[in-house]
Design an enzyme around this catalytic site. Structure first.
Site, mmCIF file in Angstrom:
data_model
loop_
_atom_site.group_PDB
_atom_site.id
_atom_site.type_symbol
_atom_site.label_atom_id
_atom_site.label_comp_id
_atom_site.label_asym_id
_atom_site.label_seq_id
_atom_site.Cartn_x
_atom_site.Cartn_y
_atom_site.Cartn_z
ATOM 1 C CE LYS A 198 44.484 51.039 -6.724
ATOM 2 N NZ LYS A 198 44.225 50.039 -5.633
ATOM 3 C CE LYS B 281 43.855 52.182 0.531
ATOM 4 N NZ LYS B 281 43.744 51.565 -0.807
ATOM 5 C CB THR C 62 40.972 43.422 -6.336
ATOM 6 O OG1 THR C 62 40.135 44.464 -5.831
ATOM 7 C CG2 THR C 62 42.414 43.916 -6.373
ATOM 8 N N GLY D 129 52.193 36.967 -0.416
ATOM 9 C CA GLY D 129 51.103 37.582 0.338
ATOM 10 C C GLY D 129 49.794 36.891 0.033
ATOM 11 N N GLY E 223 46.704 37.314 1.383
ATOM 12 C CA GLY E 223 45.520 37.977 1.932
ATOM 13 C C GLY E 223 44.318 37.657 1.064
ATOM 14 C CB VAL F 297 43.749 40.609 -3.415
ATOM 15 C CG1 VAL F 297 44.034 40.636 -4.911
ATOM 16 C CG2 VAL F 297 42.674 41.630 -3.066
ATOM 17 N N GLY F 298 45.493 38.088 -2.696
ATOM 18 C CA GLY F 298 46.566 37.161 -3.067
ATOM 19 C C GLY F 298 46.089 35.715 -3.141
ATOM 20 N N GLY F 299 45.260 35.318 -2.185
ATOM 21 C CA GLY F 299 44.747 33.948 -2.173
ATOM 22 C C GLY F 299 43.931 33.645 -3.423
ATOM 23 C CG ASN G 62 47.281 49.685 -3.308
ATOM 24 O OD1 ASN G 62 46.994 49.881 -4.472
ATOM 25 N ND2 ASN G 62 46.394 49.256 -2.422
#
Ligand code: PHE
Length: 336
Positions: free
Chosen positions: A59, A71, A145, A175, A177, A179-181, A251
């Site tokens: 990335k 990570k 993001t 999803g 979460g 980011v998805g929201g 990811n």
């Protein structure tokens, strides 16, 4: 394992299994978020950290950042309930581990953690990003993001449908979460019909049409946005997909690289996850390390759309897959 350094420790305060995986520092200090998640066994958390840190190397490299990949994972094993006290103890334990890297790994938020958690980590180490603005950080990385994913969605749509206009397109966001929201809201505001799903039924708020998580990936649509955890695209699923474009922030979406070939053979355009999801890393590293302004950093986030276009065009021209082209971009920097 092809990682440079991996530390595993049972937190002295929390008793939880903690993992910090540094995959590569070839381009600079490693950076990558702190994932707090339940795993059947701590070894599953270790495996996740190994995969996720490798993805961060790709990335950061593909996004043109001078950072390596790392990570952290805080693994909640069955039977442990996460009280606020335990959370704080684990974040302090992890902060101490991060500090032991002496600046060769920087953490930030990821699935299960947010800016407020970084304030706790900061008590044990200065090597942490995305603190809330009042603590001197840039806050949630979910916002940039999601902005990067939206740029990637439009670039993918332009490639597949000939127009980036999303009016009337059906988009499935799997999803909801942090980011998805946000992505669901972006595409909805752009005029798409949005279907959402999440493993947590409490996310069914009525804001968007709901589809059961088991059906979400197979739902006929124009665009599928994987926005949950990884491993959602195994080879067995490819024949059952009914969508021409897949692009999202989760990811490690493919269970193995060869799935990219299966998708391409079916004429499904898959935008590599490590390209589409780079907005958070781009924004936070350019702002907090390179000192760029909000506007300058956001324009670099927007340029993810150009990278997506370049990768998809190269794959079409060369008869390869988008994964091959994105990996080539990353390795051109990693092995000059
Ligand atoms: N965790 C996010 C990611 O996977 C954002 C992030 C990047 C946080 C880099 C810290 C450092 O990209």
């Amino acid at each position: 394992m092809n990682h440079e350094e991996v530390k595993v420790r049972r937190g002295p305060r929390s008793g939880l299994a903690l993992i910090v995986a540094v995959h590569s520092r070839a381009l600079g200090p490693a950076a990558g978020g702190i994932r707090l998640r339940r795993y059947p066994d701590w070894r599953d958390g270790l495996a996740d950290a190994l995969r996720l840190s490798e993805a961060m190397t790709l990335k950061n490299a593909a996004a043109g950042l001078d950072f390596g990949g790392g990570k952290s994972v805080i693994a909640l094993e069955p039977g442990t309930s996460l009280t606020p006290e335990l959370r704080e103890a684990a974040l302090l334990d992890l902060g101490e581990m991060i500090d032991s890297f002496g600046g060769s790994y920087f953490g930030g938020p990821d699935v299960g953690t947010g800016p407020d958690d970084m304030v706790v980590v900061r008590r044990a180490t200065s090597r942490v990003f995305c603190l809330p603005a009042e603590h001197g950080g840039t806050g949630s990385s979910s916002v940039p993001t999601a902005a990067g994913v939206f740029a990637a969605v439009r670039a993918g749509a332009r490639h597949v449908f000939g127009t980036a206009d999303l009016v009337g397109r059906t988009v499935v966001v799997s999803g909801l979460g942090s980011v998805g929201g946000l992505v669901a809201r972006h595409v909805s505001e752009a005029g798409a019909r949005v279907l959402v799903s999440d493993v947590d039924p409490a996310k069914r708020t009525g804001e968007f049409e709901w589809v059961e998580p088991a059906k979400a990936l197979r739902t006929p649509a124009d665009i599928l946005v994987p926005a949950a955890v990884g491993g959602v695209l195994p080879a067995e699923l490819v024949p059952e997909l009914s969508v021409p474009l897949i692009v999202g922030p989760a990811n490690n979406q493919l269970t193995e690289d060869s799935v990219a070939g299966g998708l391409a053979a079916r004429g499904i355009v898959w935008v590599p996850d490590f390209v589409a999801s780079a907005g958070g890393a781009v924004y936070v590293l350019l702002r907090e390390v390179e000192g760029l302004s909000h506007t300058a950093a956001m324009s670099r986030v927007e340029s993810i759309g150009d990278t997506v276009s370049a990768v998809l065009t190269a794959a079409r021209d060369n008869g390869t897959t988008p994964l091959t082209e994105a990996l080539a971009r990353a390795s051109a920097r990693l092995t000059p």
